[in-house]
Design a protein around this motif. Structure first.
Motif, short mmCIF file in Angstrom:
data_model
loop_
_atom_site.label_atom_id
_atom_site.label_comp_id
_atom_site.label_asym_id
_atom_site.label_seq_id
_atom_site.Cartn_x
_atom_site.Cartn_y
_atom_site.Cartn_z
N PHE A 16 0.82 -1.21 0.00
CA PHE A 16 0.00 0.00 0.00
C PHE A 16 0.85 1.26 0.00
O PHE A 16 0.43 2.30 -0.51
N ASN A 19 1.85 1.86 -3.68
CA ASN A 19 0.73 2.48 -4.39
C ASN A 19 0.58 3.95 -3.99
O ASN A 19 0.30 4.81 -4.82
N THR A 120 -18.55 1.60 0.91
CA THR A 120 -17.27 2.30 1.09
C THR A 120 -17.52 3.62 1.79
O THR A 120 -18.61 4.17 1.71
N ASN A 129 -7.75 9.21 0.98
CA ASN A 129 -7.47 7.90 1.56
C ASN A 129 -6.27 7.31 0.83
O ASN A 129 -6.38 6.29 0.16
N GLY A 132 -5.28 3.77 1.14
CA GLY A 132 -6.24 2.81 0.61
C GLY A 132 -6.29 2.76 -0.90
O GLY A 132 -7.21 2.18 -1.48
N VAL A 133 -5.30 3.36 -1.56
CA VAL A 133 -5.28 3.35 -3.03
C VAL A 133 -5.04 1.93 -3.53
O VAL A 133 -4.03 1.30 -3.19
N SER A 134 -5.97 1.43 -4.33
CA SER A 134 -5.84 0.10 -4.91
C SER A 134 -5.19 0.19 -6.29
O SER A 134 -4.96 1.29 -6.81
N ARG A 135 -4.95 -0.97 -6.88
CA ARG A 135 -4.38 -0.99 -8.23
C ARG A 135 -5.33 -0.34 -9.23
O ARG A 135 -4.90 0.40 -10.12
N SER A 136 -6.64 -0.61 -9.09
CA SER A 136 -7.61 0.01 -10.02
C SER A 136 -7.66 1.52 -9.82
O SER A 136 -7.77 2.28 -10.79
N ASP A 137 -7.58 1.97 -8.56
CA ASP A 137 -7.54 3.42 -8.29
C ASP A 137 -6.30 4.03 -8.93
O ASP A 137 -6.36 5.12 -9.51
N LEU A 138 -5.19 3.33 -8.81
CA LEU A 138 -3.93 3.84 -9.35
C LEU A 138 -4.00 3.95 -10.87
O LEU A 138 -3.49 4.92 -11.46
N GLN A 196 -7.90 10.96 -4.21
CA GLN A 196 -7.41 9.87 -3.38
C GLN A 196 -6.22 10.28 -2.54
O GLN A 196 -5.95 9.68 -1.51
#
Length: 295
Positions: A16, A19, A120, A129, A132-138, A196
């Motif tokens: 995390f 990311n 969420t 957040n 809490g950045v995910s791969r899809s958010d990235l 984000q």
């Protein structure tokens, strides 16, 4: 040496944090690029307005299952249209119109968040957040950032001419209204890019501070476009490390680092620093005194 390498590598044992670093660098660089034009045009308050006004658009896009960017752009342009309508009535000045519109739309966004059932936490839109950045958010952040950066770079001459002299731009065959609308659209997209990282509340800081800092260091706009992203990226990395080891808010620390750098340059900058200029003036006065006293 090994201890230093260990300290630098420690945060990135966690996925995390990797990311978070990537998202911070992308958002920081894109915001810094746009901030150069916002500072020159004098759109600091407009940047604040649009970045806050996109909140209801983002929430409605979430409810409809649409891309956040679509809702942000729609409400970004709606905010500008409402500001123009209120201002053009004659009795309300532009700063008051901006304050009325963006606070009203921001409040609408807060109300929508409070009544929207969600698995969420939509409050992350407000405060960010980053951890809490995910791969899809990235991927979304990277795509939006790439679009904004590409348009800014490809159309940089038109935007720069518009920033310095809209009348001259019109005389050369450019459409100042279209250029202004394009910048506002990019502003809305950039706000989504930085959501984000720092949330709606602090986006305006990332949109203003890097450009203002670079403006204190150079008179050449081309150099501003290199200095601002470099400062923003450096502050992003420094803020991430400080936040990790001090256990503080990551988004808040990134912005705080930018603010500290701005004030350091404001006070001690090599050409326009307040303290630097006073030292220089005092040294010049001392030299004159010595010259007068010399036989």
């Amino acid at each position: 040496m090994n201890e230093l390498i260990g300290l630098l590598a420690e945060p990135f044992r966690f996925g995390f944090m990797t990311n978070a670093l990537a998202a911070t660098l992308i958002a920081s660089i894109v915001c810094a690029l746009l901030s150069c034009w916002l500072v020159l045009i004098g759109w600091s308050l407009m940047g604040d307005a649009v970045s806050h006004a996109v909140l209801p658009g983002v929430v409605l896009a979430y409810i409809a299952g649409a891309p956040f960017a679509l809702g942000a752009v729609v409400f970004g342009f709606l905010a500008v249209a409402l500001i123009g309508a209120v201002r053009d009535q004659g009795r309300i000045k532009e700063d008051a119109a901006i304050g009325i519109v963006f606070t009203t739309l921001f409040a609408l966004g807060l109300v929508l968040i409070s009544v929207t059932p969600s698995q969420t936490d939509l409050n992350h839109i407000i405060f960010g957040n980053l951890l809490g950045v995910s791969r899809s958010d990235l991927v979304q952040i990277a795509l939006l950032g790439a679009v904004v950066a590409a348009v800014l770079i490809l159309k940089r001459h038109d935007f720069t001419l518009y920033a310095f002299d809209p009348t001259h731009a019109f005389a050369l065959g450019l459409n100042p209204r279209l250029i202004g609308a394009t910048l506002l659209g990019l502003l809305a997209l950039t706000a989504v890019t930085a959501l984000q990282v720092v949330g709606i509340v602090l986006v305006v800081a990332m949109l203003i501070i890097p450009g203002a800092t670079a403006y204190l260091l150079t008179d050449r706009f081309r150099r501003m476009l290199m200095i601002a992203p470099a400062i923003a990226a450096g502050c992003g990395v420094a803020g991430l490390y400080i936040s990790f080891y001090a256990d503080t808010s990551l988004g808040g620390m990134v912005v705080l680092t930018q603010g500290v750098v701005f004030f350091a340059i404001y006070l001690f900058g090599p050409t326009r620093g307040v303290v630097t200029n006073r030292w220089r003036a005092r040294a010049a006065a001392n030299r004159r005194s010595v010259a007068k006293a010399a036989p």
